[in-house]
Design a protein around this motif. Sequence first.
Motif, mmCIF file in Angstrom:
data_model
loop_
_atom_site.group_PDB
_atom_site.id
_atom_site.type_symbol
_atom_site.label_atom_id
_atom_site.label_comp_id
_atom_site.label_asym_id
_atom_site.label_seq_id
_atom_site.Cartn_x
_atom_site.Cartn_y
_atom_site.Cartn_z
ATOM 1 N N ALA A 491 0.834 -1.204 0.000
ATOM 2 C CA ALA A 491 0.000 0.000 0.000
ATOM 3 C C ALA A 491 0.868 1.253 0.000
ATOM 4 C CB ALA A 491 -0.927 -0.010 1.213
ATOM 5 N N ASN A 492 1.955 1.218 0.763
ATOM 6 C CA ASN A 492 2.849 2.377 0.804
ATOM 7 C C ASN A 492 3.538 2.585 -0.536
ATOM 8 O OD1 ASN A 492 4.167 4.490 2.494
ATOM 9 N ND2 ASN A 492 6.022 3.344 1.936
ATOM 10 N N ALA A 493 3.898 1.496 -1.201
ATOM 11 C CA ALA A 493 4.532 1.601 -2.519
ATOM 12 C C ALA A 493 3.569 2.249 -3.518
ATOM 13 C CB ALA A 493 4.951 0.213 -2.998
ATOM 14 N N ILE A 494 2.302 1.877 -3.460
ATOM 15 C CA ILE A 494 1.308 2.474 -4.353
ATOM 16 C C ILE A 494 1.151 3.961 -4.044
ATOM 17 C CG2 ILE A 494 -1.156 2.482 -4.909
ATOM 18 C CD1 ILE A 494 -1.074 -0.589 -4.387
ATOM 19 N N ARG A 495 1.136 4.297 -2.744
ATOM 20 C CA ARG A 495 1.045 5.712 -2.367
ATOM 21 C C ARG A 495 2.241 6.503 -2.871
ATOM 22 N NH1 ARG A 495 1.365 6.404 3.328
ATOM 23 N NH2 ARG A 495 0.365 8.431 3.187
ATOM 24 N N LYS A 496 3.393 5.840 -2.926
ATOM 25 C CA LYS A 496 4.616 6.523 -3.354
ATOM 26 C C LYS A 496 4.747 6.584 -4.875
ATOM 27 C CE LYS A 496 6.560 7.349 0.704
ATOM 28 N NZ LYS A 496 6.891 8.709 1.160
ATOM 29 N N GLY A 497 3.761 6.041 -5.602
ATOM 30 C CA GLY A 497 3.773 6.175 -7.045
ATOM 31 C C GLY A 497 4.314 4.992 -7.803
ATOM 32 N N ILE A 498 4.674 3.910 -7.123
ATOM 33 C CA ILE A 498 5.133 2.719 -7.836
ATOM 34 C C ILE A 498 3.919 2.032 -8.444
ATOM 35 C CG2 ILE A 498 6.294 0.480 -7.617
ATOM 36 C CD1 ILE A 498 7.913 1.640 -5.338
ATOM 37 N N LYS A 554 10.749 4.096 7.016
ATOM 38 C CA LYS A 554 10.111 5.087 7.876
ATOM 39 C C LYS A 554 8.686 5.379 7.419
ATOM 40 C CE LYS A 554 10.895 9.653 9.919
ATOM 41 N NZ LYS A 554 11.810 10.835 9.957
ATOM 42 N N SER A 555 8.474 5.522 6.130
ATOM 43 C CA SER A 555 7.129 5.821 5.632
ATOM 44 C C SER A 555 6.203 4.625 5.805
ATOM 45 C CB SER A 555 7.185 6.238 4.155
ATOM 46 O OG SER A 555 7.745 5.206 3.353
ATOM 47 N N VAL A 556 6.749 3.411 5.708
ATOM 48 C CA VAL A 556 5.939 2.215 5.931
ATOM 49 C C VAL A 556 5.507 2.147 7.397
ATOM 50 C CG1 VAL A 556 5.910 -0.309 5.923
ATOM 51 C CG2 VAL A 556 6.997 0.934 4.047
ATOM 52 N N ALA A 557 6.438 2.405 8.291
ATOM 53 C CA ALA A 557 6.130 2.385 9.729
ATOM 54 C C ALA A 557 5.055 3.418 10.061
ATOM 55 C CB ALA A 557 7.397 2.644 10.545
ATOM 56 N N GLN A 558 5.149 4.584 9.438
ATOM 57 C CA GLN A 558 4.159 5.630 9.694
ATOM 58 C C GLN A 558 2.781 5.219 9.181
ATOM 59 O OE1 GLN A 558 4.587 8.617 11.480
ATOM 60 N NE2 GLN A 558 2.353 8.441 11.342
ATOM 61 N N LEU A 559 2.752 4.612 7.995
ATOM 62 C CA LEU A 559 1.472 4.153 7.454
ATOM 63 C C LEU A 559 0.857 3.083 8.350
ATOM 64 C CD1 LEU A 559 -0.652 4.157 5.215
ATOM 65 C CD2 LEU A 559 0.720 2.402 4.025
ATOM 66 N N ALA A 560 1.701 2.205 8.892
ATOM 67 C CA ALA A 560 1.200 1.155 9.784
ATOM 68 C C ALA A 560 0.491 1.766 10.985
ATOM 69 C CB ALA A 560 2.350 0.259 10.226
ATOM 70 N N GLN A 561 1.066 2.792 11.541
ATOM 71 C CA GLN A 561 0.438 3.435 12.693
ATOM 72 C C GLN A 561 -0.795 4.227 12.282
ATOM 73 O OE1 GLN A 561 3.874 5.437 14.477
ATOM 74 N NE2 GLN A 561 4.056 3.736 15.937
ATOM 75 N N ASP A 562 -0.752 4.828 11.113
ATOM 76 C CA ASP A 562 -1.923 5.562 10.626
ATOM 77 C C ASP A 562 -3.101 4.616 10.376
ATOM 78 O OD1 ASP A 562 -0.462 7.881 10.720
ATOM 79 O OD2 ASP A 562 -0.026 7.925 8.564
ATOM 80 N N VAL A 634 -9.597 6.042 -1.743
ATOM 81 C CA VAL A 634 -10.491 4.954 -2.147
ATOM 82 C C VAL A 634 -9.823 4.095 -3.217
ATOM 83 C CG1 VAL A 634 -12.675 4.426 -3.295
ATOM 84 C CG2 VAL A 634 -12.585 6.203 -1.531
ATOM 85 N N ASP A 635 -9.179 4.713 -4.195
ATOM 86 C CA ASP A 635 -8.534 3.937 -5.262
ATOM 87 C C ASP A 635 -7.379 3.106 -4.725
ATOM 88 O OD1 ASP A 635 -10.297 4.817 -7.126
ATOM 89 O OD2 ASP A 635 -8.885 6.087 -8.238
ATOM 90 N N GLU A 636 -6.603 3.673 -3.845
ATOM 91 C CA GLU A 636 -5.479 2.920 -3.269
ATOM 92 C C GLU A 636 -5.980 1.704 -2.488
ATOM 93 O OE1 GLU A 636 -2.563 6.848 -2.681
ATOM 94 O OE2 GLU A 636 -3.752 6.044 -1.009
ATOM 95 N N ALA A 637 -7.054 1.903 -1.729
ATOM 96 C CA ALA A 637 -7.621 0.782 -0.972
ATOM 97 C C ALA A 637 -8.218 -0.254 -1.909
ATOM 98 C CB ALA A 637 -8.673 1.298 0.004
ATOM 99 N N ASP A 638 -8.877 0.211 -2.976
ATOM 100 C CA ASP A 638 -9.471 -0.734 -3.928
ATOM 101 C C ASP A 638 -8.408 -1.580 -4.608
ATOM 102 O OD1 ASP A 638 -11.996 0.052 -3.312
ATOM 103 O OD2 ASP A 638 -12.337 1.248 -5.126
ATOM 104 N N ILE A 639 -7.282 -0.973 -4.924
ATOM 105 C CA ILE A 639 -6.180 -1.750 -5.511
ATOM 106 C C ILE A 639 -5.749 -2.849 -4.553
ATOM 107 C CG2 ILE A 639 -3.749 -1.652 -6.179
ATOM 108 C CD1 ILE A 639 -4.305 1.149 -7.331
ATOM 109 N N MET A 640 -5.597 -2.499 -3.288
ATOM 110 C CA MET A 640 -5.176 -3.494 -2.296
ATOM 111 C C MET A 640 -6.245 -4.588 -2.131
ATOM 112 S SD MET A 640 -2.189 -2.687 -1.516
ATOM 113 C CE MET A 640 -2.084 -4.093 -0.405
ATOM 114 N N ASN A 641 -7.500 -4.192 -2.149
ATOM 115 C CA ASN A 641 -8.569 -5.184 -2.010
ATOM 116 C C ASN A 641 -8.562 -6.172 -3.173
ATOM 117 O OD1 ASN A 641 -9.510 -4.108 0.408
ATOM 118 N ND2 ASN A 641 -10.916 -2.695 -0.623
ATOM 119 N N GLU A 642 -8.320 -5.673 -4.372
ATOM 120 C CA GLU A 642 -8.231 -6.565 -5.529
ATOM 121 C C GLU A 642 -7.046 -7.513 -5.386
ATOM 122 O OE1 GLU A 642 -10.342 -6.760 -8.309
ATOM 123 O OE2 GLU A 642 -11.625 -5.528 -7.030
#
Length: 811
Positions: A491-498, A554-562, A634-642
């Motif tokens: 999910a973090n990779a998708i947020r970062k544009g990968i 660091k960004s992954v750890a932050q997302l985990a807490q978020d 919503v799109d980022e979550a939908d990608i992960m759900n798929e």
Amino acid sequence: MKAELSIKHYANILELAKTQFNNWNEARKAFVQRHTILVWSTTIILATILLLGLGALGFYFAVQQGSFGKIPTRDELVAIQYPIASEVMSSDGVLMGKYYVQDRLMSDLDEISPNVIHALVATEDARFFEHTGVDLRSWSRVLFKTVLMKDRSSGGGSTLSQQLAKNLYPRRDYEYCSLVINKLREVSIARRLETIYTKEELLQLYLNTVSFSNNTYGIKVASKRFFNTTPAELTTEEAAVLIAMLKATAVYNPMNNPAVSKLRRNVVLDQMYRYGYLDLDTRDSLRHLPIKLQYTKESHNDGIATHFREHLRLELKDWVKAYNKEHKTNYNLYTDGLQVHTTINSRMQQLAEEAVTKHISGLQQEFDAHWEGEEKPWEDERLLKLARQSSDRYRVLKAADLTNAQIDSVFEQPVKMRVFDWTAQEKKVTMSPMDSIRYYFKMLNAGFLAMEPNSGYIRAWVGGTNHKYFKFDHVQSKRQVGSTFKPLVYANAIRKGIHPCSYIGNRLVTYRRYENWRPKNADNKYGGFYSMEGALSKSINAITVNLIMRTGPKSVAQLAQDMGITSEVPAVPAIALGAAEASLLDMVKVYGTLANRGSRPEPVFITKIVDKNGKVLFKANPEDRLHCTSPLSVDEADIMNEMLQSTVNKGTGIRLRYRYKMTTPLAGKTGTSQNHSDGWFMGYTPNLVAGAWVGAESPAVYFRDLRLGQGANTALPVFANFWQGLLDEEQFDRYTKADFPEPSVEVASKLNCAASVTSDSIYHENRAKVAKKDSVIQELPKPQVVVQVETETKENTKPIAQLVGGGELEK
């Protein structure tokens, strides 16, 4: 002339009377002279009786005025207070448990069967509706039959009103005349009660306060305890059994003394016949019936959701304290009859507990068998020593100033004890305390949690296999999460544009910056190129590490807490493989964020709290869910759900499809920690998220191999058993058969690629197809075969020894 005759007539009468008095007086003097002792004795006796009567009257008034303890005033009797248990209710109206000092619940008189009233009045106070608190005829019977004739079968003289007074204001111990003083107090209180309450109200008070033994107070609790029914549904013979207990609750307890209880029950039936509540044929037929108990044991270790109820109790203690401080009230959780409405669904809770028991009991046998004849399932014997020092037995012995040698001796001495057993739940054994520690140390346990992602409502909470023997709540315990953490990396990779269709080589890579750390795949197989969906569904370690190196720990750890993890998440690369520790509750929040399309749900387990008078003290606000944070779009979550649906359909969660034959929409992820100590499975639909953790009490206890120890074998079956139970009941279709929202065109295009490719030519062919269909996809980098990778970020360059984890985690 007539007047003179009249005066003379009255004078003659007066003279005659004087003469007769003088004759009587002379006779009295003569009698006294002849019977001096008898006269004086009689005089003394009469004087004594008079003085005693006056003294008793004065004594009664002294008691009534409070000289031997305060007598409750009229106002106090109007506002009678007695301890009432607080109730924990499920969302579907089932009583799950209680918090109490005295186990008592309230019933209105119209909720109590007439059978109970008739049995009570006929047996305890036949003239209840005639007297005003004291039955003089009963007292006379007691005086002549019980006291003078020593006939103890004649019964007591206390009315129901007096017994109620004794129940409300227990007897005290005085230095002298305790029985007399207490009786007079009860008489005084009873008479006051009769002036305040109607006869029906007195019956209701009595039946709600009387004890039925074993900390069982009131007819409502007694009906449930002994016959698993309500007061309104008690049959005549059942009512007679309960009323029979009032004479002596321990002696006539039908659970402990069924034969004696039956005899006393028949006495009650005889009394009901005597006073016209039963006809002869009915009485005779009931007398021959056996007592059929449905004894329902109640304690903090029994019933459903035991670990949840304990967690709730601690939360409520804090809530009550804060509420009292804010509102200047004095509510008590254990005595004020609060009713706590929770989000737990009793049927789902039952299915969850059955799912845990069904699987873990069998898994324990497999675990024991695969270690049989081998070394112990832990490597360091010092762990047992630490466990011993944490035991109550050790603390008691240490407090008694025993030497270490003496304590060692005690722990090696076999003693009789009860231990947990999967077959009988409990068994009697003879073993040393040290052997019992070894016995429990290798015992597997589990945690399970189900939550609605949109509302945050907790629907099932299983903290362990048996609350009596395993108090630790594994919904809240923090353990290594294994590969269930990987979706956070993706999910973090998708947020970062990968791009999800960026193909990444499945390579065994050495990371020089981290002391030549070389994370391996679980199957030790490498080669080919994988899209994110393909890599996540197969839980490929090498590619997951590649992503965290590119985006930064660091960004992954932050997302985990978020997304919901409340424990510390170290910002190190090893978290990609599940080195972080988190609770099952936190992980359900994480996956709930995905199911809720990017918005993090906050767990809710209380919907309403009301007091015994029906006043609402707290009510959950449904609008609170509208203010939750959204770590993902919503799109980022939908990608992960798929992608996570793909994990169930053709990845590490595929057992749900081929072994458990589940065909409804599901997303999920397995997880296995280092050394196969912890097994996880997180599964969900848009309307329900459920997570299972399986392991021993200590993470030092582990499975010997991945085949048995992986989450797909330890935790996934718990989820599967639970989900199958839901699928079998139509009422849960909204959870199990809910379709995932249709992803947007952009999301669909981003995922429109093969899960993996095996050569450069196929890679280029697929890249061209994807680029053509998705104009937003940028030029995909051609994967390069490397031995050393230097693309990781420089956020953290700690030695690998400090990273904890990364190795063979998931098959």
